[in-house]
Design a protein around this motif. Structure first.
Motif, mmCIF file in Angstrom:
data_model
loop_
_atom_site.group_PDB
_atom_site.id
_atom_site.type_symbol
_atom_site.label_atom_id
_atom_site.label_comp_id
_atom_site.label_asym_id
_atom_site.label_seq_id
_atom_site.Cartn_x
_atom_site.Cartn_y
_atom_site.Cartn_z
ATOM 1 N N LEU A 119 0.816 -1.217 0.000
ATOM 2 C CA LEU A 119 0.000 0.000 0.000
ATOM 3 C C LEU A 119 0.850 1.268 0.000
ATOM 4 C CD1 LEU A 119 -2.978 0.763 -0.037
ATOM 5 C CD2 LEU A 119 -2.987 0.640 2.441
ATOM 6 N N HIS A 120 1.972 1.235 0.673
ATOM 7 C CA HIS A 120 2.854 2.408 0.734
ATOM 8 C C HIS A 120 3.358 2.827 -0.655
ATOM 9 C CE1 HIS A 120 5.774 -0.866 0.637
ATOM 10 N NE2 HIS A 120 6.639 0.027 0.183
ATOM 11 N N LEU A 121 3.357 1.888 -1.614
ATOM 12 C CA LEU A 121 3.822 2.196 -2.967
ATOM 13 C C LEU A 121 2.880 3.162 -3.690
ATOM 14 C CD1 LEU A 121 4.909 -1.380 -4.119
ATOM 15 C CD2 LEU A 121 6.373 0.465 -3.241
ATOM 16 N N LEU A 122 1.645 3.272 -3.204
ATOM 17 C CA LEU A 122 0.669 4.178 -3.816
ATOM 18 C C LEU A 122 0.749 5.595 -3.249
ATOM 19 C CD1 LEU A 122 -2.489 1.873 -3.966
ATOM 20 C CD2 LEU A 122 -0.785 2.315 -5.760
ATOM 21 N N ARG A 123 1.551 5.779 -2.211
ATOM 22 C CA ARG A 123 1.659 7.087 -1.558
ATOM 23 C C ARG A 123 2.074 8.154 -2.579
ATOM 24 N NH1 ARG A 123 2.104 8.354 3.693
ATOM 25 N NH2 ARG A 123 2.570 6.200 4.233
ATOM 26 N N GLY A 124 1.300 9.220 -2.656
ATOM 27 C CA GLY A 124 1.619 10.334 -3.533
ATOM 28 C C GLY A 124 1.263 10.128 -4.998
ATOM 29 N N LYS A 125 0.692 8.980 -5.334
ATOM 30 C CA LYS A 125 0.348 8.674 -6.726
ATOM 31 C C LYS A 125 -1.123 8.986 -6.995
ATOM 32 C CE LYS A 125 4.222 6.235 -7.444
ATOM 33 N NZ LYS A 125 5.264 6.610 -8.312
ATOM 34 N N ASP A 126 -1.404 9.386 -8.237
ATOM 35 C CA ASP A 126 -2.783 9.447 -8.696
ATOM 36 C C ASP A 126 -3.193 8.017 -9.024
ATOM 37 O OD1 ASP A 126 -2.918 12.235 -8.536
ATOM 38 O OD2 ASP A 126 -2.219 12.487 -10.599
ATOM 39 N N LEU A 127 -4.453 7.685 -8.802
ATOM 40 C CA LEU A 127 -4.936 6.330 -9.063
ATOM 41 C C LEU A 127 -5.964 6.355 -10.183
ATOM 42 C CD1 LEU A 127 -5.233 4.918 -5.433
ATOM 43 C CD2 LEU A 127 -3.240 5.049 -6.940
ATOM 44 N N ALA A 128 -5.796 5.458 -11.143
ATOM 45 C CA ALA A 128 -6.669 5.405 -12.310
ATOM 46 C C ALA A 128 -7.560 4.173 -12.255
ATOM 47 C CB ALA A 128 -5.834 5.385 -13.587
ATOM 48 N N CYS A 129 -8.850 4.405 -12.353
ATOM 49 C CA CYS A 129 -9.847 3.338 -12.361
ATOM 50 C C CYS A 129 -10.888 3.684 -13.427
ATOM 51 C CB CYS A 129 -10.499 3.214 -10.988
ATOM 52 S SG CYS A 129 -11.584 1.775 -10.826
ATOM 53 N N THR A 130 -11.656 2.704 -13.825
ATOM 54 C CA THR A 130 -12.681 2.949 -14.844
ATOM 55 C C THR A 130 -13.935 3.618 -14.273
ATOM 56 O OG1 THR A 130 -13.485 0.692 -14.557
ATOM 57 C CG2 THR A 130 -11.911 1.070 -16.343
ATOM 58 N N CYS A 131 -14.037 3.706 -12.967
ATOM 59 C CA CYS A 131 -15.201 4.358 -12.360
ATOM 60 C C CYS A 131 -15.265 5.821 -12.790
ATOM 61 C CB CYS A 131 -15.133 4.281 -10.842
ATOM 62 S SG CYS A 131 -15.289 2.614 -10.182
ATOM 63 N N PRO A 132 -16.467 6.289 -13.132
ATOM 64 C CA PRO A 132 -16.617 7.692 -13.545
ATOM 65 C C PRO A 132 -16.326 8.659 -12.396
ATOM 66 C CG PRO A 132 -18.586 6.400 -14.060
ATOM 67 C CD PRO A 132 -17.713 5.542 -13.209
ATOM 68 N N PRO A 133 -15.827 9.841 -12.720
ATOM 69 C CA PRO A 133 -15.621 10.861 -11.680
ATOM 70 C C PRO A 133 -16.947 11.161 -10.982
ATOM 71 C CG PRO A 133 -14.645 11.542 -13.769
ATOM 72 C CD PRO A 133 -15.442 10.305 -14.046
ATOM 73 N N GLY A 134 -16.869 11.422 -9.704
ATOM 74 C CA GLY A 134 -18.071 11.735 -8.938
ATOM 75 C C GLY A 134 -18.793 10.507 -8.415
ATOM 76 N N ARG A 135 -18.417 9.328 -8.875
ATOM 77 C CA ARG A 135 -18.998 8.076 -8.390
ATOM 78 C C ARG A 135 -18.089 7.481 -7.331
ATOM 79 N NH1 ARG A 135 -22.377 4.878 -11.868
ATOM 80 N NH2 ARG A 135 -24.389 5.865 -11.796
ATOM 81 N N ALA A 136 -18.660 6.773 -6.384
ATOM 82 C CA ALA A 136 -17.864 6.088 -5.374
ATOM 83 C C ALA A 136 -16.951 5.070 -6.062
ATOM 84 C CB ALA A 136 -18.780 5.382 -4.384
ATOM 85 N N CYS A 137 -15.738 4.933 -5.542
ATOM 86 C CA CYS A 137 -14.763 4.015 -6.129
ATOM 87 C C CYS A 137 -13.816 3.525 -5.033
ATOM 88 C CB CYS A 137 -13.969 4.736 -7.219
ATOM 89 S SG CYS A 137 -12.639 3.755 -7.938
#
Length: 143
Positions: free
Chosen positions: A82-100
């Motif tokens: 989990l520490h490897l994600l520190r400071g990174k933007d995360l990309a998912c297919t979920c639309p902005p404004g939706r829970a993810c």
């Protein structure tokens, strides 16, 4: 330093993953085990929120929906890295404004290191207690 954000992953021609971003969609190592489509079939008003909440509970150590070694080992891989994600933007297919689930990964990955370590230790203890109660071998050696 900018605050990490969740961005929508696109599969359109010409779209590129931004620098300093990590893909966390379902097929990735960070993906949510819970499918939005399943939550929709189950009748949830907001299946995205239900799937994200399910991920939050699972990552925090709940074994109620996935009481097996495979799910426990997957959770452990996420917790360990989990520490490897520190400071990174995360990309998912979920639309902005939706829970993810990516929102929760951002929250946890960017906690102060000592606080994150304490939370992970609590999760591991919780998983062990549930495994013992289910007559399974503990996943973690006692501290």
């Amino acid at each position: 330093m900018t605050v990490p954000a969740r961005i929508q992953r696109r599969r359109t021609k010409g779209w590129r993953l931004p620098v300093n971003a990590v893909i966390v969609s379902r097929p990735s190592r960070w993906g949510n085990l819970c499918k939005v489509a399943l939550m929709e079939e189950m009748g949830y008003d907001d299946p995205h929120a239900a799937a994200a909440d399910n991920f939050r509970l699972w990552l925090a150590g709940s074994r109620s929906d996935a009481p097996n070694d495979e799910a426990d080992q997957r959770r452990e891989r996420i917790l360990t890295d989990l520490h490897l994600l520190r400071g990174k933007d995360l990309a998912c297919t979920c639309p902005p404004g939706r829970a993810c689930h990516g929102d929760y990964l951002i929250y946890r990955a960017n906690m102060p290191a000592a606080e994150l370590d304490a939370w992970i230790a609590t999760v591991r203890e919780r998983v062990n207690r549930q495994r013992i109660a289910a007559h399974d071998k503990p996943l973690y050696a006692p501290a």
